[in-house]
Design an enzyme around this catalytic site. Structure first.
Site, PDB file in Angstrom:
ATOM      1  N   LYS A 114       0.829  -1.197   0.000  1.00 52.28           N
ATOM      2  CA  LYS A 114       0.000   0.000   0.000  1.00 52.28           C
ATOM      3  C   LYS A 114       0.869   1.254   0.000  1.00 52.28           C
ATOM      4  O   LYS A 114       1.831   1.343   0.747  1.00 52.28           O
ATOM      5  CB  LYS A 114      -0.819   0.016   1.289  1.00 52.28           C
ATOM      6  CG  LYS A 114      -2.289  -0.068   1.103  1.00 52.28           C
ATOM      7  CD  LYS A 114      -2.974  -0.329   2.440  1.00 52.28           C
ATOM      8  CE  LYS A 114      -2.781   0.833   3.395  1.00 52.28           C
ATOM      9  NZ  LYS A 114      -3.496   2.049   2.980  1.00 52.28           N
ATOM     10  N   GLY A 433     -16.165 -16.900   2.446  1.00 53.52           N
ATOM     11  CA  GLY A 433     -17.466 -16.374   2.033  1.00 53.52           C
ATOM     12  C   GLY A 433     -17.786 -16.584   0.579  1.00 53.52           C
ATOM     13  O   GLY A 433     -18.738 -17.261   0.220  1.00 53.52           O
ATOM     14  N   SER A 434     -16.975 -15.990  -0.322  1.00 56.98           N
ATOM     15  CA  SER A 434     -17.343 -16.085  -1.736  1.00 56.98           C
ATOM     16  C   SER A 434     -16.844 -17.392  -2.331  1.00 56.98           C
ATOM     17  O   SER A 434     -15.808 -17.934  -1.917  1.00 56.98           O
ATOM     18  CB  SER A 434     -16.765 -14.902  -2.499  1.00 56.98           C
ATOM     19  OG  SER A 434     -15.375 -14.855  -2.364  1.00 56.98           O
ATOM     20  N   ARG A 516      -5.427  -2.528 -12.307  1.00 54.52           N
ATOM     21  CA  ARG A 516      -6.631  -2.679 -11.477  1.00 54.52           C
ATOM     22  C   ARG A 516      -7.113  -1.318 -10.967  1.00 54.52           C
ATOM     23  O   ARG A 516      -6.357  -0.575 -10.346  1.00 54.52           O
ATOM     24  CB  ARG A 516      -6.345  -3.616 -10.317  1.00 54.52           C
ATOM     25  CG  ARG A 516      -7.397  -3.577  -9.262  1.00 54.52           C
ATOM     26  CD  ARG A 516      -7.781  -4.940  -8.730  1.00 54.52           C
ATOM     27  NE  ARG A 516      -8.731  -4.768  -7.638  1.00 54.52           N
ATOM     28  CZ  ARG A 516     -10.045  -4.827  -7.782  1.00 54.52           C
ATOM     29  NH1 ARG A 516     -10.581  -5.086  -8.963  1.00 54.52           N
ATOM     30  NH2 ARG A 516     -10.844  -4.638  -6.749  1.00 54.52           N
ATOM     31  N   CYS A 517      -8.377  -1.030 -11.249  1.00 53.56           N
ATOM     32  CA  CYS A 517      -8.966   0.221 -10.786  1.00 53.56           C
ATOM     33  C   CYS A 517     -10.163  -0.092  -9.904  1.00 53.56           C
ATOM     34  O   CYS A 517     -10.776  -1.141 -10.035  1.00 53.56           O
ATOM     35  CB  CYS A 517      -9.463   1.050 -11.965  1.00 53.56           C
ATOM     36  SG  CYS A 517      -8.143   1.486 -13.092  1.00 53.56           S
ATOM     37  N   GLU A 667      -5.356 -13.577   6.401  1.00 56.73           N
ATOM     38  CA  GLU A 667      -4.335 -14.019   5.475  1.00 56.73           C
ATOM     39  C   GLU A 667      -3.045 -14.269   6.238  1.00 56.73           C
ATOM     40  O   GLU A 667      -2.582 -13.407   6.961  1.00 56.73           O
ATOM     41  CB  GLU A 667      -4.138 -12.929   4.413  1.00 56.73           C
ATOM     42  CG  GLU A 667      -3.144 -13.281   3.336  1.00 56.73           C
ATOM     43  CD  GLU A 667      -1.857 -12.511   3.464  1.00 56.73           C
ATOM     44  OE1 GLU A 667      -1.877 -11.290   3.397  1.00 56.73           O
ATOM     45  OE2 GLU A 667      -0.818 -13.158   3.647  1.00 56.73           O
ATOM     46  N   HIS A 696      -4.671 -16.292  -3.816  1.00 56.40           N
ATOM     47  CA  HIS A 696      -4.335 -15.371  -4.905  1.00 56.40           C
ATOM     48  C   HIS A 696      -3.639 -16.081  -6.051  1.00 56.40           C
ATOM     49  O   HIS A 696      -3.282 -15.475  -7.045  1.00 56.40           O
ATOM     50  CB  HIS A 696      -3.480 -14.222  -4.375  1.00 56.40           C
ATOM     51  CG  HIS A 696      -4.163 -13.481  -3.261  1.00 56.40           C
ATOM     52  ND1 HIS A 696      -4.023 -13.857  -1.941  1.00 56.40           N
ATOM     53  CD2 HIS A 696      -5.034 -12.460  -3.273  1.00 56.40           C
ATOM     54  CE1 HIS A 696      -4.777 -13.059  -1.192  1.00 56.40           C
ATOM     55  NE2 HIS A 696      -5.399 -12.217  -1.975  1.00 56.40           N
TER      56      HIS A 696
HETATM   57  N1  GLN Z   1     -16.354 -12.393   2.357  1.00 57.97           N
HETATM   58  C1  GLN Z   1     -15.550 -11.828   1.332  1.00 57.97           C
HETATM   59  C2  GLN Z   1     -15.261 -12.885   0.267  1.00 57.97           C
HETATM   60  O1  GLN Z   1     -15.135 -14.006   0.594  1.00 57.97           O
HETATM   61  C3  GLN Z   1     -14.240 -11.307   1.871  1.00 57.97           C
HETATM   62  C4  GLN Z   1     -13.420 -10.676   0.791  1.00 57.97           C
HETATM   63  C5  GLN Z   1     -12.157 -10.026   1.261  1.00 57.97           C
HETATM   64  O2  GLN Z   1     -11.714 -10.231   2.356  1.00 57.97           O
HETATM   65  N2  GLN Z   1     -11.541  -9.252   0.427  1.00 57.97           N
HETATM   66  O3  GLN Z   1     -15.125 -12.572  -0.894  1.00 57.97           O
END
Ligand code: GLN
Ligand code: ZN
Length: 754
Positions: A114, A433-434, A516-517, A667, A696
């Site tokens: 960052k 989650g996703s 990436r934007c 992470e 990733h």
């Molecule tokens: N719950 C979100 C997902 O699983 C969390 C995303 C994130 O931490 N960037 O996509």
């Protein structure tokens, strides 16, 4: 007086550079074609600034990927593994930025971090003992000449040597000081080269100076610049700082031979005081950052004129002041012209990069001639804002009691109650989650947005996806399931769309990194929940299984940090409003039978102040309570999870524990185990799921690998507190690798239990 801009956005008004670069990466266009798109963007940028009447315009602010990377490449700071690929200059550059996998070899990208307190990310230069710092590139010269050819005489903006050395990573035994003198010598060559071309100014960007500096830092800075300034070759040197004030080095900076000093009067809390207290050298120009380079709101002319007046009376000379942006305009979208849907009631309150150029020239004129009509119409913007207030919301915030920030009973008791209730196996497995956002998922959302399908069709598709996702998780054998987030484009935008008080733009893109934007939503007014947001989906998911399904929400700090915030009320106040809205959703989920609720705070660390001394007083002291406010209303037996993306929170562990969640996932797979050590040292009470593999990358982790990662975790975390999960959401991954990875994850947990 005159006007100056530190840097301009460079991705193109329609993100042309992004699309051209992505084509180039896929081999669909040549380097020349990409170069032509880039040249067109640079030309537009320069001419827009020139036409607006800006006096000091930067060149070399363009980048194919990142300015820090440009500087590294310019000075031959290219690690051997990239050189060994034997690629062309541009390809080597992109290999450093993105990694390379192909005929020439297989190398990972440089680390990305960052950029100070922004959502922009730079590539971390890597210096090893064999690095030979040498001016081998020509970019600043080429771009100076190119601009001159277009009739624009520019200052050359470049990351300064101090910031460069401080941001670099040293992989050998030699540190920054060893390389300082060689680097200064090469910057001298750059200065001379520009002078030879007939340039007048060079701008060294040194944002690192706004940190808390050590004695050694100050010595390093002075040694670098004494050398550079002693061989200026007639070129004028501007030291440009931003993102804060330079209280630790102000007097030293003033006594060095700079021709101009750029100070940030917007984010620099102490800047005006410094100038008042120590005055400002008569022989230098003061580049005063008075137009905010990060926000999207109109400048308040009355306040700015007052500020400029105070600066002038402290320095004793208004003619020495150049009005400028507080930082590069890289951090704001291009132009309001691209917004076709914003009505004038709203539009008149905004200023993106191009509109800020106009503001600078207007301020410049107003200083000489404070025209009443201009000031009055500007003033009106700050007194009237349609639809922005909601008395009920404000009252709710006023009525928050101290006890609303505390969840009862205390953690240890809840932990016992929840263990009994859920009766999960040791090392419970879950995901963040996703699930993979495959093409059909995105198409369903787009078709619905465009009105091509009905809401019923849209819902039906999502329900099918959810049902399949639940079935898949059951087959894989996960313990706590999720619905998959197929209805979400983005974890913040989705919530913004379902809250009142938000505005959306069409093209207000801001570069996050490389191609990436992001398009942050705008907090316009008081925020509240219009209707239930996620309940329908979570409830449906729960109906598909006997296992627990986690409700999935984004937390208030992350929603705020990834939006453009208001400035007519404090960010704390906005965050509390959002917290109350999300709290309503939490309670709604609980009332609808969702027993485990995850509140993501992916971006919690993002707005941590640059000076450590401000961490708590200016941020954590309200950000952490805001999170607690969201969760404090649930029953003891309801389990609250949270998730954070960057594991760089070793230094704020106590604050994270004070969020008082029941479980936190984060992470950890890419970073070392340092974080685990500090969890142990700090007696971290919250149950934890440090990611056991990196989402990733498309790589499938083996069972042994996960078992071994877990083994390390067990040496620092009590078994009964350890969860097993990937390190982030799976939405960017393919289905096949996801299933394989999760199966291995479940097997690894089973091995441990056995
Ligand atoms: N719950 C979100 C997902 O699983 C969390 C995303 C994130 O931490 N960037 O996509
Ligand atoms: Zn994450």
């Amino acid at each position: 007086m005159s006007t100056s801009v530190i840097g301009f956005p460079r991705i193109g008004k329609d993100r042309e550079l992004k699309f051209a670069s992505e084509k180039f990466f896929k081999g669909e266009i040549t380097a020349d074609a990409l170069g032509a798109v880039a040249a067109e963007i640079r030309k537009d940028n320069l001419l827009d600034q020139k036409d607006a009447g800006i006096d000091f315009i930067s060149s070399n602010d363009f980048s194919f990927y990142d300015n820090v990377l440009d500087t590294a490449v310019l000075f031959n700071v290219i690690p051997g593994r990239y050189k060994a690929l034997g690629l062309s200059g541009l390809e080597t550059y992109f290999a450093m930025a993105r990694g390379y996998q192909g005929e020439a070899g297989n190398v990972k990208a440089l680390a990305m971090k960052k950029w100070f307190n922004t959502n922009y990310h730079y590539l971390v230069p890597e210096i090893d003992d064999d690095t030979e710092i040498k001016l081998t590139g020509t970019k600043p010269f080429d771009e100076y000449k190119e601009a001159a050819g277009l009739g624009v005489k520019t200052k050359t903006a470049i990351v300064g040597p101090f910031t460069f050395l401080k941001l670099a990573k040293y992989t050998g035994s030699k540190g920054a000081c060893v390389f300082a003198s060689a680097l200064a010598e090469e910057y001298v060559k750059l200065v001379k080269g520009l002078a030879d071309l007939g340039a007048s100014w060079i701008e060294f960007d040194e944002p690192y100076l706004v940190h808390d500096l050590t004695e050694e830092d100050i010595i390093l800075f002075k040694s670098l610049y004494e050398k550079i300034l002693s061989s200026k070759a007639g070129l004028k040197v501007l030291l440009q700082t931003y993102f804060g004030d330079i209280r630790d080095i102000y007097t030293e900076v003033c006594s060095l031979g700079f021709d101009g000093i750029g100070l940030d009067f917007v984010e620099g809390k102490e800047t005006l005081n410094l100038v008042k207290k120590h005055s400002f050298p008569k022989d230098k120009l003061l580049f005063a950052g008075v137009v905010n380079g990060k926000n999207i709101w109109r400048n308040n002319y009355e306040n700015t004129l007052k500020l400029v007046g105070e600066i002038a009376s402290a320095t004793g000379d208004v003619d020495n002041i150049i009005v400028g942006t507080s930082c590069s305009l890289l951090h704001v979208p291009y132009t309001l012209e691209s917004e076709t849907k914003l009505t004038d009631d709203y539009r008149k309150h905004f200023a993106f990069a191009e509109e800020k150029l106009v503001e600078l020239t207007v301020i410049d004129k107003l200083v000489k001639n404070p025209e009443k009509a201009v000031l009055d119409s500007n003033k009106a913007l700050f007194t009237e804002r349609i639809n922005s207030c909601d008395e009920k919301v404000q009252e709710r915030v006023r009525n928050i009691k101290d006890s609303d920030y505390t969840r009862l009973p205390a953690f240890a008791e809840r932990e016992k109650i929840q263990h009994e209730r859920f009766n999960l196996p040791l090392f419970p497995t879950t995901t963040i989650g996703s699930f993979p956002q495959t093409a059909d998922v995105r198409k369903n959302r787009q078709d619905f947005r465009k009105g091509l399908i009905s809401e019923a069709q849209y819902d039906e598709f999502n329900k099918k996806k959810i049902a399949d996702c639940i079935k898949l998780q059951e087959e894989i054998g996960l313990d706590v399931l999720v619905h998959g987030e197929f209805e979400r484009n983005d974890m913040v935008e989705y919530f913004g769309e379902h809250l009142s008080g938000y505005l959306f733009t069409e093209k207000a893109w801001v570069q996050s990194y490389g191609t990436r934007c992001v398009k942050p939503p705008v907090i316009w007014g008081d925020v509240s929940r219009k209707e239930s947001i996620t309940v329908k989906w979570s409830k449906f998911a729960a109906s598909c299984t006997d296992k627990e399904v986690k409700g999935m929400l984004t937390g208030p700090v992350t929603i705020l940090n990834w939006s453009f915030p208001r400035e007519d009320i404090s960010v704390k106040e906005s965050t509390l409003q959002i917290a109350l809205a999300i709290r309503d959703e939490v309670l709604d989920l609980e009332a609808n039978g969702i027993n485990i609720i995850q509140i993501d705070e992916a971006a919690l660390r993002e707005k941590l102040p640059l000076r450590k001394s401000d961490w708590y007083s200016e941020y954590l002291d309200w950000a952490i309570p805001a999170f607690r406010l969201v969760a404090s209303g649930v029953k003891p037996e309801t389990q609250i999870h949270t998730h954070m993306c960057y594991s760089e929170f070793t230094d704020i562990i106590p604050a994270i524990d004070a969020m008082d969640a029941d479980v936190i996932t984060f992470e950890a797979s890419r970073s070392d185990l340092q974080i685990l050590d500090s969890l142990k040292e700090n007696n971290f009470k919250t149950e934890v799921g440090p990611g056991v593999y990196d989402i990733h990358s498309p790589r499938v982790p083996s069972v042994e690998e996960i078992v071994s990662a877990l083994g390390k975790m067990r040496s620092r975390i009590e078994d009964k507190k350890l969860w097993v999960n990937p390190d982030c959401g799976l939405k960017t991954r393919g289905e096949e690798e996801t299933v394989k990875s999760l199966k291995n994850l479940v097997k690894a947990a089973a091995e441990l239990r056995a």
